[in-house]
Design an enzyme around this catalytic site. Sequence first.
Site: not given
Ligand code: IFM
Length: 710
Positions: A305, A443, A544
Amino acid sequence: MSDATADARAEAPSPAPATHPTGMPRTLPGGIGPARAEDPTWCLVLGDAATGLDDAAIGVAEALLCLADGAIGTRGVLEDRPPGATPAVLAAGLYQEAPEVGEALLGLPGWCALDLPGALPAGRRVLDLRDGVLTRVATGLDGTLVSARFACIARPGVTVMAAELGDWARGEPSRTSPPVVIRSSLGGGAVSTMVSTVHEGPAPRLERIAVTVASGRRLPPVSRAARRLAEARRLGASGLLAEQRAAWAARWATGDVEVVGDPALTLAARFALFHLRSSARPAAEVAVGARGLTGPAYAGHVFWDTDVFVLPALAATDPPLARALLGYRLRRLPAARARAAAEGRRGARFPWESARDGRDVTPRRGIDQHGETVPIRTGDLEEHVTADVAWAAWTFATWTGRWSFLEGPGRPLVIEPARYWASRIRRDQQGRAHIDGVIGPDEYHEGVDDNAFTNIMARWNLRRAADLADRAGPASPEAAEAQTWRELADALVDGYDRTTGRYEQFAGYFGLEPLVAADLGRVPCPADLILGPARLGRSQIVKQADVLMAHHLVPEEVAPRSLEPNLDYYLPRTVHGSSLSPSVHAALLARAGRAETALELLRLAAAIDLEDLTETTAGGLHLANLGGIWQAIATGFAGLRPGGPGAAALVVDPVLPNAWEELRLRLRWHGRVVRLTCRPEAVFVGCDRPLDVVVRGRVARVRPPGSWVE
Ligand code: IFM
């Protein structure tokens, strides 16, 4: 006169009415300075003087109204500490050992509490983004509390509160609180101290100056806190407020967004820039966690992030802050090298979740919705972060023009990850190169082979490292490796099908159950809770942006004209189960010329925290989404990117939705302060030094103060 001073003057308050229509007097509490007229494009307003908040709303407000200076963050706690509040003061990079998550940000003593006779309604609270002053007017208990507070960005660690207390002042003595020392079990710690002065009289008021000094490395001396407090007291609350207003005016002069015709979106974009810049400070390193200093979620761990979502906005508005983010990664290279070595690889492998010393702190287990313990595999498998760190270093150099960073201290951030990929990649008998067993940004699918995003980012990383080696000449230590890096990059499969123009997200993805997001309900939705992880993993539902993330980060690495077919294919399959998703789609839809759909996604991104869309904001603001909002506007709608010979020109290629009259941006580019006004028919480029631009394909040299480019 500097731009900053000019701006500070331009924003000087106009003569204020005797009392504000909202009940706020025309001066800030205690007369520490003039109150500013409320402006809906600058002021986030919550509640009215007599309203209360339920527990959930209290937590959300605490995150939204957090005041931070890059060192210390104070959530927007109510001074009367009602039940349901989760007061928290957090220090960047100061972690302690914590069960389940390994290391978590250490909670520090609060400094905002007032000794009131009971709990008041939350009242009307206004966060003025122009200067970071949070005011509150709350009526109840036979009185009215008026308070104002701010975190001094010019003196990280110093915070100020002024309050008008009426009869309640009797409960609040003047006092200097002795320094409180907090030690972390991991080493380091914090010292907090404060002084409160109660002025009796017909309108009793309180003035408080607090100082917190903290370090994740070693406990700061008490004398440092005492010295900072003495320095701040010499200026007093009024002097500190004047300094604060000048400091924020200077920031806004070099980094701002205004969507003329859409005040709500302007506020959302400024809110994003405000909190992004509050999360870092100019320093050798700053650890920016997924929620910054605004809350405890994700334990303050640093993810991609920071590198990919937060850093670009900082590089383009306040480069020293971006440099501090890279300093965090640079100082953790030894840990990244050690991990690669422990896995039998070369170079450096960065951790998926990182905290104090750069070892992987991703929790190994979590609890699912049925209360069952489930493994968390991202720490082992979400490897793309290693290329993302290299991308962040490269992005810093291209936006600031500081190639010396990549040729000097930042060089290992590109070279060492490339070495890692070179030792990680498998060649098959046909000579094709593969990366097996990873998790991509999506994920929902674990342990997949040849994730397109991971492979494309690794390829990009290998090529950029080879470029750096070439720039250093044949005698450079990497010259011999560069040839291998290029060959490997060329051999890496990426799942591209030239007949359809689509990338397969990973080997076998196209054969999965062909579910689309609409089958599950309205987006965003938690598909993992709806379908369960097993079926989800066998389906084409995407959490995502994954393939599309490559189009967003490295458009030069994907096939020409492949954006549209991949948008058409993946957008309907994406549930935006992560806050990182809508803004990236907004940016790409804008690049594809679909401005109206892009605007819908941008509004979704804007609502994530401001409307607590996923009911997770109480744990802290989603900093990546805030960075994504800036990217959607700057690189998506305004079409900004490096271009021209040597990537030294600023490309501007606006795509504006019908409702926008103008899009105005202030930013820094290659040491210049640039002001853009984008209209459908032309772009005004303002600058403080001559600047090469490419506006809608037209190359131009613009001289100060600027000109229209048609
Ligand atoms: O880094 C992100 C990931 O891409 C999706 N789950 C939450 C993480 C932290 O924001």
